[in-house]
Write a protein that holds these residues in place. Structure first.
Motif, mmCIF file in Angstrom:
data_model
loop_
_atom_site.group_PDB
_atom_site.id
_atom_site.type_symbol
_atom_site.label_atom_id
_atom_site.label_comp_id
_atom_site.label_asym_id
_atom_site.label_seq_id
_atom_site.Cartn_x
_atom_site.Cartn_y
_atom_site.Cartn_z
ATOM 1 N N CYS A 103 44.766 46.203 39.418
ATOM 2 C CA CYS A 103 43.761 47.078 38.790
ATOM 3 C C CYS A 103 42.414 46.366 38.670
ATOM 4 C CB CYS A 103 44.228 47.517 37.401
ATOM 5 S SG CYS A 103 45.592 48.700 37.375
ATOM 6 N N GLU A 104 42.442 45.114 38.226
ATOM 7 C CA GLU A 104 41.202 44.367 38.039
ATOM 8 C C GLU A 104 40.491 44.096 39.362
ATOM 9 O OE1 GLU A 104 39.746 43.188 34.935
ATOM 10 O OE2 GLU A 104 41.025 44.889 34.452
ATOM 11 N N ALA A 105 41.247 43.714 40.383
ATOM 12 C CA ALA A 105 40.638 43.412 41.678
ATOM 13 C C ALA A 105 40.043 44.659 42.324
ATOM 14 C CB ALA A 105 41.665 42.769 42.605
ATOM 15 N N LEU A 106 40.743 45.774 42.242
ATOM 16 C CA LEU A 106 40.222 47.010 42.827
ATOM 17 C C LEU A 106 38.926 47.435 42.144
ATOM 18 C CD1 LEU A 106 43.509 49.056 43.366
ATOM 19 C CD2 LEU A 106 42.001 48.118 45.138
ATOM 20 N N ASN A 107 38.844 47.227 40.844
ATOM 21 C CA ASN A 107 37.600 47.571 40.157
ATOM 22 C C ASN A 107 36.459 46.674 40.604
ATOM 23 O OD1 ASN A 107 35.832 46.866 37.417
ATOM 24 N ND2 ASN A 107 36.154 49.049 37.776
ATOM 25 N N ARG A 108 36.715 45.394 40.730
ATOM 26 C CA ARG A 108 35.668 44.475 41.179
ATOM 27 C C ARG A 108 35.200 44.816 42.590
ATOM 28 N NH1 ARG A 108 36.264 38.444 38.942
ATOM 29 N NH2 ARG A 108 37.079 38.872 36.849
ATOM 30 N N ALA A 109 36.150 45.232 43.431
ATOM 31 C CA ALA A 109 35.804 45.570 44.816
ATOM 32 C C ALA A 109 35.270 46.986 44.945
ATOM 33 C CB ALA A 109 37.027 45.398 45.703
ATOM 34 N N ARG A 110 35.258 47.747 43.850
ATOM 35 C CA ARG A 110 34.795 49.134 43.816
ATOM 36 C C ARG A 110 35.579 50.017 44.788
ATOM 37 N NH1 ARG A 110 28.246 49.206 42.750
ATOM 38 N NH2 ARG A 110 28.192 47.480 41.261
ATOM 39 N N LEU A 111 36.886 49.834 44.777
ATOM 40 C CA LEU A 111 37.759 50.617 45.638
ATOM 41 C C LEU A 111 38.724 51.428 44.786
ATOM 42 C CD1 LEU A 111 38.603 47.971 48.380
ATOM 43 C CD2 LEU A 111 36.972 49.865 48.533
ATOM 44 N N SER A 112 38.914 52.673 45.143
ATOM 45 C CA SER A 112 39.808 53.540 44.392
ATOM 46 C C SER A 112 41.262 53.147 44.642
ATOM 47 C CB SER A 112 39.606 55.000 44.806
ATOM 48 O OG SER A 112 40.615 55.818 44.251
ATOM 49 N N PRO A 113 42.080 53.133 43.596
ATOM 50 C CA PRO A 113 43.505 52.863 43.794
ATOM 51 C C PRO A 113 44.193 53.961 44.592
ATOM 52 C CG PRO A 113 43.088 53.586 41.538
ATOM 53 C CD PRO A 113 41.760 53.367 42.173
ATOM 54 N N ARG A 114 43.571 55.139 44.678
ATOM 55 C CA ARG A 114 44.126 56.254 45.441
ATOM 56 C C ARG A 114 43.797 56.176 46.933
ATOM 57 N NH1 ARG A 114 41.753 60.217 40.993
ATOM 58 N NH2 ARG A 114 43.612 60.760 39.791
ATOM 59 N N ARG A 115 42.834 55.338 47.280
ATOM 60 C CA ARG A 115 42.397 55.233 48.679
ATOM 61 C C ARG A 115 43.580 54.854 49.561
ATOM 62 N NH1 ARG A 115 38.180 54.372 51.965
ATOM 63 N NH2 ARG A 115 36.659 54.784 50.315
ATOM 64 N N LEU A 116 43.626 55.382 50.782
ATOM 65 C CA LEU A 116 44.686 55.013 51.711
ATOM 66 C C LEU A 116 44.519 53.558 52.140
ATOM 67 C CD1 LEU A 116 44.992 58.134 54.057
ATOM 68 C CD2 LEU A 116 46.513 57.459 52.186
ATOM 69 N N ALA A 117 45.623 52.843 52.198
ATOM 70 C CA ALA A 117 45.583 51.442 52.612
ATOM 71 C C ALA A 117 45.032 51.301 54.021
ATOM 72 C CB ALA A 117 46.978 50.837 52.521
ATOM 73 N N VAL A 140 39.490 41.085 49.415
ATOM 74 C CA VAL A 140 40.027 39.720 49.440
ATOM 75 C C VAL A 140 39.247 38.824 48.486
ATOM 76 C CG1 VAL A 140 40.261 37.648 50.865
ATOM 77 C CG2 VAL A 140 41.056 39.845 51.721
ATOM 78 N N VAL A 141 37.926 38.926 48.510
ATOM 79 C CA VAL A 141 37.096 38.136 47.592
ATOM 80 C C VAL A 141 37.428 38.477 46.143
ATOM 81 C CG1 VAL A 141 34.734 37.719 46.795
ATOM 82 C CG2 VAL A 141 35.233 37.798 49.246
ATOM 83 N N ALA A 142 37.578 39.759 45.839
ATOM 84 C CA ALA A 142 37.862 40.190 44.463
ATOM 85 C C ALA A 142 39.225 39.683 43.997
ATOM 86 C CB ALA A 142 37.803 41.710 44.372
ATOM 87 N N ILE A 143 40.224 39.765 44.863
ATOM 88 C CA ILE A 143 41.567 39.283 44.499
ATOM 89 C C ILE A 143 41.531 37.799 44.197
ATOM 90 C CG2 ILE A 143 43.878 38.820 45.416
ATOM 91 C CD1 ILE A 143 43.648 41.510 46.916
ATOM 92 N N ARG A 144 40.900 37.034 45.065
ATOM 93 C CA ARG A 144 40.836 35.589 44.858
ATOM 94 C C ARG A 144 40.079 35.251 43.567
ATOM 95 N NH1 ARG A 144 41.977 32.198 49.139
ATOM 96 N NH2 ARG A 144 42.394 33.154 51.174
ATOM 97 N N ASP A 145 38.961 35.921 43.347
ATOM 98 C CA ASP A 145 38.147 35.629 42.164
ATOM 99 C C ASP A 145 38.901 35.935 40.875
ATOM 100 O OD1 ASP A 145 36.061 34.742 43.713
ATOM 101 O OD2 ASP A 145 34.830 36.542 43.468
ATOM 102 N N VAL A 146 39.539 37.092 40.818
ATOM 103 C CA VAL A 146 40.190 37.472 39.568
ATOM 104 C C VAL A 146 41.386 36.567 39.278
ATOM 105 C CG1 VAL A 146 41.797 39.226 40.477
ATOM 106 C CG2 VAL A 146 40.886 39.462 38.162
ATOM 107 N N PHE A 177 44.551 51.784 35.877
ATOM 108 C CA PHE A 177 43.274 51.921 35.171
ATOM 109 C C PHE A 177 42.145 51.680 36.174
ATOM 110 C CE2 PHE A 177 46.470 50.627 32.135
ATOM 111 C CZ PHE A 177 46.250 51.491 31.062
ATOM 112 N N PHE A 178 41.175 52.580 36.187
ATOM 113 C CA PHE A 178 40.087 52.468 37.163
ATOM 114 C C PHE A 178 38.926 53.349 36.719
ATOM 115 C CE2 PHE A 178 41.886 56.421 38.263
ATOM 116 C CZ PHE A 178 41.039 57.110 39.111
ATOM 117 N N CYS A 179 37.781 53.179 37.397
ATOM 118 C CA CYS A 179 36.618 54.008 37.133
ATOM 119 C C CYS A 179 36.461 55.024 38.259
ATOM 120 C CB CYS A 179 35.356 53.154 37.013
ATOM 121 S SG CYS A 179 33.862 54.169 36.835
#
Length: 295
Positions: free
Chosen positions: A191-205, A223-229, A288-290
Motif C-alpha cells: 500500500c505504501e509503495a503504490l502510493n509513493r509511485a502514484r499507482l492505483s492498486p486496481r491497475r492491471l499488473a 521499483v524505486v518506491a518499493i526500495r525506498d519504503v 488503502f490508497f488515494c
C-alpha cells in the motif's frame, strides 16, 4: 503477519546474540506449531554452534555447524524474546504494527545459550513454524524454492518486474503480494509503495510492461518506491503501535510515517493532492490508497 522490514529488524537484533553462540539446551514445550516440530528437535539442537543468521523473504535462517539450517517463520503473532544477554533486561527484537504475545503460556520453544542467555519463541496463535533443513537442500525446500527475488537485491529491477507482470490480468496489488513475483512484501508496504509511485492498486499488473515487454516508467517508479519504503522502514526498526522493542531498547517508529495504510478518511499526503485516503477490499485484505493521485 510481520513483513520484510520487521523480520529484517528481528534478524539484526538477533545477530549479536546468536552469531557464534552455542546452544547448550533446547526446550520444546509442545510438539507442534503450525506444523510438527522436527523429529528429535531438542536433541538435534543441543551442542550446536550458530554460524550465521540470515533472512530469506519473511523467513529467518540460522546456519548451524554440521550442515543444517534452522528455518523460523513468525507467523501471525510470533515473536522472539531475549533474556540474560550481557546482563540486559528482557528485550524483544523487532517492532510490529500489531501486538505480539505476552510472556507465559505461549512460550513454546526456548534456546539456552552458553553464557546464560536465552531465546524464547512466543506464538499465541501458533501460525509460526520452526524447521531443520540440510544446508544443501535449502534452496529446493518447498517453502523457499518458488520465492521471487529479494526487493532490495540486485536481481529486482524494472526490467524483471515488467517481464513477470507482462500479460498478467491480475491487479497490481495482487501481483506485488505474490511471493513468487517478489519475496517479502506484505499488505502494509505494498500500500505504501503504490502510493509513493502514484499507482492505483486496481491497475492491471500488465501495464508495467510495454507491448514489446520493456518496462514502462510506472515500473521504474514502482521499483524505486518499493526500495525506498523498505529501507526507511528498516532504519526505523519496523512498525510498532505498542511496546515491542528492538534489542537496543528502541521502538519501531515507521508507523508514524505511514502515508496511507490504516489512514482511511485522512487527507492524502501527496503534495497538492486534494484527495482523501480510501479503503477498499481486495482478496479479503484492506487496501488503502488515494483515488485522486493514484492512477
Amino acid at each position: 503477519m510481520p513483513e520484510l522490514p520487521e523480520v529484517e529488524t528481528v534478524r539484526r537484533g538477533l545477530l549479536p546474540v546468536l552469531q557464534g553462540a552455542v546452544i547448550e539446551q533446547a526446550e520444546a514445550r509442545r510438539p507442534d506449531l503450525r506444523w510438527p516440530l522436527p523429529e528429535n528437535f531438542a536433541d538435534r539442537l543441543a551442542g550446536r554452534r550458530i554460524e550465521a543468521v540470515g533472512r530469506r523473504a519473511k523467513y529467518l535462517l540460522a546456519d548451524l555447524d554440521g550442515g543444517e539450517v534452522l528455518i523460523l517463520h513468525l507467523g501471525m503473532s510470533g515473536s522472539i524474546r531475549i533474556e540474560g544477554w550481557e546482563g540486559s533486561r528482557a528485550s524483544r527484537p523487532g517492532a510490529f504494527h500489531h501486538p505480539r504475545g505476552a510472556p507465559g503460556p505461549h512460550d513454546h520453544v526456548v534456546l539456552h545459550l552458553a553464557g546464560g542467555a536465552t531465546l524464547t519463541f512466543n506464538d499465541p496463535r501458533r501460525f509460526g513454524a520452526i524447521l531443520l533443513v540440510p544446508y544443501d537442500r535449502l534452496d529446493s525446500h518447498p517453502l523457499l524454492r518458488n520465492l521471487g527475488p529479494e526487493p532490495l537485491g540486485n536481481t529486482f529491477h524494472a526490467a524483471y518486474l515488467a517481464e513477470v507482470c507482462a500479460g498478467r490480468r491480475t491487479s497490481l496489488k495482487a501481483a506485488l503480494l505474490d511471493q513468487k513475483v517478489v519475496a517479502g512484501l506484505g499488505n502494509i508496504y505494498v500500500c505504501e509503495a503504490l502510493n509513493r509511485a502514484r499507482l492505483s492498486p486496481r491497475r492491471l499488473a500488465s501495464t508495467l510492461a510495454t507491448r514489446s515487454g520493456a518496462p514502462t516508467l510506472r515500473a521504474e517508479r514502482l521499483v524505486v518506491a518499493i526500495r525506498d519504503v523498505l529501507r526507511e522502514a528498516i532504519l526505523a526498526g519496523g512498525s510498532s503501535l505498542r511496546d515491542h522493542r528492538r534489542v537496543d531498547g528502541e521502538l519501531g517508529y515507521f508507523q508514524h510515517a505511514f502515508r496511507v495504510y490504516d489512514r482511511e478518511g485522512k487527507a492524502c499526503p501527496t503534495y497538492r493532492c486534494p484527495g482523501t485516503v480510501a479503503r477498499i477490499v481486495q482478496s479479503a485484505r484492506s487496501t488503502f490508497f488515494c483515488p485522486k493521485c493514484q492512477r
